[in-house]
Design an enzyme around this catalytic site. Structure first.
Site, PDB file in Angstrom:
ATOM      1  N   MET A 166      24.336   8.497   0.745  1.00 54.54           N
ATOM      2  CA  MET A 166      24.287   9.801   1.395  1.00 54.54           C
ATOM      3  C   MET A 166      24.655   9.698   2.878  1.00 54.54           C
ATOM      4  O   MET A 166      25.315  10.585   3.432  1.00 54.54           O
ATOM      5  CB  MET A 166      22.901  10.434   1.221  1.00 54.54           C
ATOM      6  CG  MET A 166      22.804  11.853   1.738  1.00 54.54           C
ATOM      7  SD  MET A 166      24.029  12.947   0.987  1.00 54.54           S
ATOM      8  CE  MET A 166      23.095  13.639  -0.370  1.00 54.54           C
TER       9      MET A 166
ATOM     10  N   LYS B 120     -17.396  -0.692   6.804  1.00 56.18           N
ATOM     11  CA  LYS B 120     -17.895  -1.719   5.880  1.00 56.18           C
ATOM     12  C   LYS B 120     -19.421  -1.662   5.769  1.00 56.18           C
ATOM     13  O   LYS B 120     -19.979  -1.794   4.674  1.00 56.18           O
ATOM     14  CB  LYS B 120     -17.438  -3.098   6.386  1.00 56.18           C
ATOM     15  CG  LYS B 120     -17.607  -4.191   5.365  1.00 56.18           C
ATOM     16  CD  LYS B 120     -16.897  -5.466   5.819  1.00 56.18           C
ATOM     17  CE  LYS B 120     -17.012  -6.552   4.764  1.00 56.18           C
ATOM     18  NZ  LYS B 120     -16.277  -7.764   5.160  1.00 56.18           N
TER      19      LYS B 120
ATOM     20  N   GLU C 196       0.811  -1.219   0.000  1.00 57.76           N
ATOM     21  CA  GLU C 196       0.000   0.000   0.000  1.00 57.76           C
ATOM     22  C   GLU C 196       0.847   1.273   0.000  1.00 57.76           C
ATOM     23  O   GLU C 196       0.398   2.324  -0.453  1.00 57.76           O
ATOM     24  CB  GLU C 196      -0.973   0.001   1.185  1.00 57.76           C
ATOM     25  CG  GLU C 196      -2.089  -1.035   1.082  1.00 57.76           C
ATOM     26  CD  GLU C 196      -1.698  -2.412   1.608  1.00 57.76           C
ATOM     27  OE1 GLU C 196      -0.486  -2.647   1.867  1.00 57.76           O
ATOM     28  OE2 GLU C 196      -2.597  -3.267   1.764  1.00 57.76           O
TER      29      GLU C 196
ATOM     30  N   PHE D  10     -10.966  -7.279  14.519  1.00 51.96           N
ATOM     31  CA  PHE D  10      -9.917  -7.743  13.608  1.00 51.96           C
ATOM     32  C   PHE D  10      -9.610  -6.647  12.578  1.00 51.96           C
ATOM     33  O   PHE D  10     -10.511  -6.115  11.937  1.00 51.96           O
ATOM     34  CB  PHE D  10     -10.363  -9.034  12.912  1.00 51.96           C
ATOM     35  CG  PHE D  10      -9.348  -9.533  11.920  1.00 51.96           C
ATOM     36  CD1 PHE D  10      -8.077  -9.941  12.328  1.00 51.96           C
ATOM     37  CD2 PHE D  10      -9.640  -9.580  10.570  1.00 51.96           C
ATOM     38  CE1 PHE D  10      -7.126 -10.378  11.418  1.00 51.96           C
ATOM     39  CE2 PHE D  10      -8.708 -10.023   9.649  1.00 51.96           C
ATOM     40  CZ  PHE D  10      -7.445 -10.418  10.072  1.00 51.96           C
TER      41      PHE D  10
END
Ligand code: TPP
Length: 574
Positions: free
Chosen positions: A479, A167, A55, A117
């Site tokens: 770096m 949901k 994601e 959950f």
């Protein structure tokens, strides 16, 4: 009765309808339990979905899409781990003011607060890194909230907005009433306009200045004020220094373009800022990487700050005249008020400040068959005629790109400036590809950052898209290694880096991999990559312990730069 049944839509269907109404054509996401109703309804929507591999990638893709197009990017994730995986991408967009809407599924409203959950309080988690966020628990709220979210993301100073939808709200049905009225939010006043009297004062300050410098930031790109900035510079004759995110907002090839300022800015640019008697800051926020020590930053200069967000005024640097408003409008207002400027003595002084910079330039350095990252950047710029969209990751390669790939046009350099997010480049470039299907796109990443989101190679393969990927492989977290060399007695703690065989990695994904170890190979291999129909990854094996010069150590005075040793010292293996 039947007519009523026909017009009832589920929250999930309404979500996609609402996105369509905002002009969304593509979203980047990953499914899971709490967002499954939305994914089911997606099958009947014309919106294209790109399945990411993590994601974080979805958020960076939405971000890259937004930076490349100027439109709002959209990322989708499930509750809990799906939502928390978005966090780095949201923070990245927040710090660079990128318009983005993230849609997350949430556990059903009746179990919220029960540690159900995959329950995470994602609106709580993202409160400080979103411009605004919403928890939607009722189906009737979905349409108006999406509308509001897009309005907030794109209006005023843009930024990421998160909409968390339970949901049950996705599953419930309602008859939608689409509103056509403009969104109006109490207390939210994104538009500002500089006052006429202040514009006149600014014009007088500009006309009276003998050593002025324009500091051009990301705001120029975002406000699409590049053409007006060009006119303003032609008229006033004021040279332009750019921030990292401002590169391309003013053409690098223009004689009055000084180049990048700040920690890895050109030495003469930083010196010119320190010697200036007037700074005209346009759409930039005096970030610490730009100013060095704020107490000694341009102390002899009066400062005009043209900025959309009033919260930025006097935040990092005290200014003499704030002009709060859209920078394009401000420039439009200023243009007729300023006199034609002739700044020959000041430009001569800046030329003098350039001084020995040319001999310190790595371009002058013989390569003796070795490969320097700066040479790769320079060659890429030359071969692509400076026209590619370049998406960089974070580290030394990012700074070399900024120094050696000369951008003449806005939205051609996409990079994470404020947050400095390693792993940004590959997914952001995928987003840019969807924004601009015809563009030549180059990903430039270090061997470290590339590995953070390398899983998105699978997304590239699945979507069948074409990118060119340059890994600047120095075998170190370069770096950080450089800071260790300069400031920690060369004690390389956790920076040597072993990587997979990148050529084989590309091949394992069904993509093409190539390797370059000498400068002579750069041109033919880059040409082969450009003409190949599919994605090509090039593993550039560059000098391992080269450093980015000049460098203003963190917190030091802007003129106190570490310079490349001059004359350039040839290293031991010559
Ligand atoms: C997510 C994240 N973790 C850590 C850092 C700190 N950091 C900045 S640059 C850098 C090294 C980058 O190494 P590499 O990707 O190989 O690029 P190079 O500097 O060698 O070009 C690190 C670890 C960061 N910016 N982002």
């Amino acid at each position: 009765m039947n007519a009523l049944i026909d017009t009832r839509r589920t929250g999930a269907q309404i979500l996609w309808d609402a996105l369509r109404r905002e002009g969304v054509e593509v979203v980047f996401g990953y499914p899971g339990g709490a967002i499954m109703p939305a994914y089911d309804a997606l099958l009947d929507s014309p919106i294209r979905h790109v399945l990411v591999r993590h994601e974080q990638g979805a958020a960076h893709m939405a971000d890259g899409y937004a930076r490349a197009s100027g439109k709002v990017g959209v990322a989708v994730a499930t509750s809990g781990p799906g939502a928390t995986n978005l966090v780095t991408g949201i923070a990245t967009a927040m710090l660079d003011s990128v318009p983005m809407v993230c849609i997350t599924g949430q556990v059903p409203s009746h179990v919220i607060g029960s540690d159900a959950f995959q329950e995470t309080d994602i609106t709580g988690v993202t409160l400080p890194i979103t411009k605004h966020n919403y928890l939607v628990t009722k189906v009737d709220q979905i349409a108006p909230t999406i509308r509001e979210a897009f309005y907030v993301a794109r209006s005023g100073r843009p930024g990421p907005v998160l909409v968390d939808i339970t949901k049950d709200a996705q599953q419930a049905t309602t008859v939608v009433q689409w509103s056509e009225r403009p969104v109006c939010l109490p207390g939210y006043r994104p538009e500002h306009r500089a006052r006429a009297t202040d514009l006149s004062r600014a014009a007088a300050m500009i006309d009276g200045a003998r050593r002025p410098v324009i500091l051009a930031g990301h705001g120029i790109v975002k406000a699409e004020a590049d053409a007006l900035l060009g006119e303003f510079v032609e008229r006033t004759g004021i040279p332009v220094a750019s921030t990292l995110l401002g590169l391309g907002g003013f053409p690098a090839s223009h004689p009055l373009a000084l180049g990048m300022m700040g920690m890895h800015g050109e030495a003469w640019v930083n010196r010119a800022i320190q010697e200036a008697d007037l700074l005209v800051a346009l759409g930039m926020r005096f970030d610490d990487r730009v100013t060095g020590n704020p107490a000694t930053f341009a102390v002899g200069a009066k400062k005009i700050h043209c900025e959309l967000d009033p919260a930025e005024i006097n935040k990092n640097v005290r200014v003499d005249l704030p002009l709060v408003g859209d920078v394009k409008e401000t420039l439009r207002g200023l243009l007729p008020l300023v006199a034609r400027g002739e700044r020959a003595p000041w430009l001569e002084r800046i030329a003098e400040l350039k001084g020995d910079s040319a001999v310190r330039d790595i371009q002058q350095m013989p390569h003796h068959g070795r490969l320097f990252a700066a040479h790769v950047m320079h060659d890429l710029w030359r071969i692509t005629e400076g026209k590619a969209v370049v998406v960089t990751d974070v580290g030394q390669h990012q700074m070399w790109e900024a120094q050696y790939y000369k951008h003449d046009h806005p939205r051609k350099l996409l990079t994470s400036g404020g947050l400095g997010t390693m792993g940004f480049a590959l997914p952001a470039a995928i987003g840019a590809r969807f924004a601009d299907p015809g563009a030549e796109i180059w990903v430039i990443a270090g061997d470290g950052g590339f590995q953070m989101t390398a899983c998105e190679l699978s997304t590239i393969a699945q979507e069948g898209i074409k990118l060119n990927i340059a890994i600047i492989n120095n075998g170190y977290l370069g770096m950080v290694r450089q800071w260790q060399e300069f400031f920690y007695d060369g004690r390389y703690s956790a920076t040597p880096l072993k990587s997979p065989d990148f050529v084989k990695l590309a091949e394992a994904h069904g993509l093409t991999g190539m390797r370059v170890t000498t400068r002579e190979e750069v041109e033919p291999v880059v040409a082969a990559a450009r003409s190949a129909p599919g994605t090509v990854l090039i593993d550039f094996r560059v000098e391992q312990e080269d450093s980015v010069y000049p460098m203003v150590p963190a917190g030091a005075d802007l003129h106190d730069m570490i310079r490349r040793p001059s004359p350039i010292v040839e290293t031991a293996h010559d």
